[in-house]
Structure formats: C-alpha cells, structure tokens
Design a protein around this motif. Sequence first.
Motif, mmCIF file in Angstrom:
data_model
loop_
_atom_site.group_PDB
_atom_site.id
_atom_site.type_symbol
_atom_site.label_atom_id
_atom_site.label_comp_id
_atom_site.label_asym_id
_atom_site.label_seq_id
_atom_site.Cartn_x
_atom_site.Cartn_y
_atom_site.Cartn_z
ATOM 1 N N ILE A 1 -12.949 7.421 -118.834
ATOM 2 C CA ILE A 1 -12.087 8.160 -119.748
ATOM 3 C C ILE A 1 -10.753 8.401 -119.044
ATOM 4 N N PRO A 2 -9.679 7.740 -119.478
ATOM 5 C CA PRO A 2 -8.374 7.914 -118.838
ATOM 6 C C PRO A 2 -7.613 9.066 -119.498
ATOM 7 N N ALA A 3 -7.115 9.996 -118.690
ATOM 8 C CA ALA A 3 -6.423 11.158 -119.267
ATOM 9 C C ALA A 3 -5.284 11.594 -118.346
ATOM 10 N N ARG A 4 -4.141 10.969 -118.496
ATOM 11 C CA ARG A 4 -3.005 11.345 -117.658
ATOM 12 C C ARG A 4 -2.321 12.589 -118.224
ATOM 13 N N LEU B 1 0.276 5.445 -111.051
ATOM 14 C CA LEU B 1 -0.596 4.891 -112.085
ATOM 15 C C LEU B 1 -0.698 5.833 -113.289
ATOM 16 N N ALA B 2 0.225 6.793 -113.368
ATOM 17 C CA ALA B 2 0.207 7.754 -114.470
ATOM 18 C C ALA B 2 1.579 7.845 -115.146
ATOM 19 N N GLU B 3 2.345 6.768 -115.020
ATOM 20 C CA GLU B 3 3.669 6.741 -115.636
ATOM 21 C C GLU B 3 3.599 6.071 -117.009
ATOM 22 N N ASP B 4 4.685 6.203 -117.781
ATOM 23 C CA ASP B 4 4.716 5.581 -119.105
ATOM 24 C C ASP B 4 4.508 4.071 -119.023
ATOM 25 N N SER B 5 4.957 3.487 -117.927
ATOM 26 C CA SER B 5 4.871 2.032 -117.766
ATOM 27 C C SER B 5 3.539 1.572 -117.170
ATOM 28 N N SER B 6 2.698 2.504 -116.756
ATOM 29 C CA SER B 6 1.410 2.140 -116.156
ATOM 30 C C SER B 6 0.486 1.558 -117.217
ATOM 31 N N SER B 7 -0.235 0.508 -116.856
ATOM 32 C CA SER B 7 -1.113 -0.152 -117.821
ATOM 33 C C SER B 7 -2.552 0.334 -117.687
ATOM 34 N N SER B 8 -3.298 0.173 -118.775
ATOM 35 C CA SER B 8 -4.728 0.509 -118.748
ATOM 36 C C SER B 8 -5.456 -0.355 -117.733
ATOM 37 N N LEU B 9 -5.029 -1.615 -117.604
ATOM 38 C CA LEU B 9 -5.653 -2.518 -116.636
ATOM 39 C C LEU B 9 -5.547 -1.956 -115.223
ATOM 40 N N GLU B 10 -4.386 -1.463 -114.852
ATOM 41 C CA GLU B 10 -4.187 -0.907 -113.505
ATOM 42 C C GLU B 10 -5.077 0.307 -113.275
ATOM 43 N N VAL B 11 -5.238 1.124 -114.298
ATOM 44 C CA VAL B 11 -6.073 2.326 -114.195
ATOM 45 C C VAL B 11 -7.538 1.943 -113.983
ATOM 46 N N VAL C 1 -16.723 -2.454 -117.308
ATOM 47 C CA VAL C 1 -16.153 -1.127 -117.548
ATOM 48 C C VAL C 1 -15.971 -0.939 -119.049
ATOM 49 N N CYS C 2 -16.337 0.240 -119.518
ATOM 50 C CA CYS C 2 -16.130 0.620 -120.912
ATOM 51 C C CYS C 2 -15.048 1.698 -120.931
ATOM 52 N N LEU C 3 -13.869 1.338 -121.417
ATOM 53 C CA LEU C 3 -12.731 2.253 -121.462
ATOM 54 C C LEU C 3 -12.777 3.046 -122.765
ATOM 55 N N LEU C 4 -12.776 4.382 -122.636
ATOM 56 C CA LEU C 4 -12.891 5.285 -123.791
ATOM 57 C C LEU C 4 -11.671 6.207 -123.812
ATOM 58 N N GLN C 5 -10.659 5.829 -124.577
ATOM 59 C CA GLN C 5 -9.421 6.598 -124.601
ATOM 60 C C GLN C 5 -9.588 7.872 -125.433
ATOM 61 N N PRO C 6 -9.200 9.027 -124.886
ATOM 62 C CA PRO C 6 -9.346 10.292 -125.619
ATOM 63 C C PRO C 6 -8.576 10.328 -126.930
ATOM 64 N N VAL D 1 -13.544 -10.298 -114.662
ATOM 65 C CA VAL D 1 -12.341 -10.572 -115.446
ATOM 66 C C VAL D 1 -11.238 -9.593 -115.067
ATOM 67 N N LEU D 2 -11.615 -8.327 -114.925
ATOM 68 C CA LEU D 2 -10.645 -7.294 -114.564
ATOM 69 C C LEU D 2 -10.022 -7.540 -113.196
ATOM 70 N N LEU D 3 -10.848 -7.894 -112.227
ATOM 71 C CA LEU D 3 -10.361 -8.012 -110.849
ATOM 72 C C LEU D 3 -9.909 -9.424 -110.485
ATOM 73 N N ASN D 4 -10.666 -10.431 -110.903
ATOM 74 C CA ASN D 4 -10.343 -11.800 -110.496
ATOM 75 C C ASN D 4 -9.320 -12.480 -111.397
ATOM 76 N N GLU D 5 -9.353 -12.145 -112.697
ATOM 77 C CA GLU D 5 -8.408 -12.747 -113.632
ATOM 78 C C GLU D 5 -7.244 -11.814 -113.955
ATOM 79 N N ASN D 6 -7.337 -10.588 -113.428
ATOM 80 C CA ASN D 6 -6.277 -9.605 -113.645
ATOM 81 C C ASN D 6 -5.981 -9.432 -115.139
ATOM 82 N N SER D 7 -7.057 -9.283 -115.918
ATOM 83 C CA SER D 7 -6.932 -9.217 -117.371
ATOM 84 C C SER D 7 -7.901 -8.188 -117.939
#
Length: 237
Positions: free
Chosen positions: A7-10, A74-84, A102-107, A188-194
């Motif tokens: 759960i990402p919450a900046r 990693l908490a700026e407007d330009s930061s991507s979900s992938l980086e998080v 990873v299962c990303l669950l945005q609040p 995919v996240l780490l090796n393909e950077n996607s």
Amino acid sequence: MNILGLIPARGGSKGIQGKNIQLLGGKPLLQYSLEAARKAKLLNKVILSSDEEDIIQIAKQLEIEVPFKRPENLAEDSSSSLEVVQHALNFYLKQGINFDAVCLLQPTTPFRKPEFIDECILKFKDGNFDSLVSVREVPKEYNPHWVFEENEGALKISTGEKEIISRRQDLPKAYHRDGAIYLTKTEVLLNENSLYGKNIGFVDITPFPYVNIDTPEDWKKAEEILEKMRDKNNVGD
C-alpha cells in the motif's frame, strides 16, 4: 506463490492535503485498502510504504506493518509506482526474503473487495501472466476507434485506421486501468524494469463502485458512493 501486498501512501498530495489519512466515512482513507488486503486470503504479507511520519504513525495504530520509511526522492510528484515497488522488493532482498510477485493497492481507489483481490491473484497465477491489472470498459463514445488525434492541423483516427467504424455494435471492447489492482511478477519488476511486462492479464470490474481520488470533486464522489453502499447494506435491518 509468495505475494507481497504493498500500500503506497506518500505525504505530498497536492490535490487534497493529507489525502491518505483524511477521514472518509470516519476512517483514514488508507484504512479501506488495509482492511481489504487483510481479509484477502492470497496475500502473504501486507505492508505500507510512506515517507511521511504522520502517515506511518496512523498506519501503525491500525496495526499495518511499516518496515521502512520511504526515501524522500521516491515520494515526489515525479516518482513512479515502479520505483516504489522496486524499493520495497530490494529492502526484503537485502534480508534474504524473496517474493514472487507484488500486488500494489493504491489507497486512492478505496472500494475494492477482498474477494476481488483473491480473484485477481488466482487469474494471475492460472494465466501465468507477467502482470495483471483491474480495468473498466471504456464507454462507446470514447472507444479508441472513435477517438481522433491531431495530425498537421487535421484529424486522424487514433488507432491508425483509414476508415472509421460506423456502427456502435461493431466496436470492439476497450478498457482503461482503474488503479485498484496492479499485480506483477518480481522478475518483471526488477529484471525488465517494468510494471507490466509483455503478457498482461486483466479483470473487468466495471459493475463495481469506482472512484480514483485525486481532486476535491473525487472526494465528494467517494462520499456519495460510500453513502449508497451503506444504504444498500442497511436494507432490511
């Protein structure tokens, strides 16, 4: 399959100040995603990633695991979900802990059901997809076969076709991501950077209540949806 629920919450929301811990129906916004993740049966671990101390403290009060404080870069407007997501995976890899996905669950998409999370995970596993996302059907009038792009002062069909599909009945279904679920293999996240890879699965949740909160208008819509959900659940009480 060992799956990390994230759960990402900046803290730097500009559209709605302190959005992730603002009270929606008497609960902090992030609590909706937390409760759904806890009730889901197929997530092996659920954590919160944040750079903001106030958010971290509230998350801990709600007994959600916060194993680290996210770096400010990693908490700026330009930061991507992938980086998080990559940051969280690398944190655990340094401890010798591996996750298959990873299962990303945005609040900001609070109205997802636990069963929906499990349904997505099952389809993700069965289809051996690189990733799986939740989607909603694009209304016919916005179908890409009926959408135009500017082309040197004129218009061209966005799909590149020369002739427009004239009948609504002949339009193929089109979908847009709704932000409720992003499931991706670790490799995919780490090796393909996607965040997606090449083989993308999907689950259509068009029938379910939906809002992606970014503006005060979205927040008002969320309150209206919540009120309708409560009224529906109280029928017959």
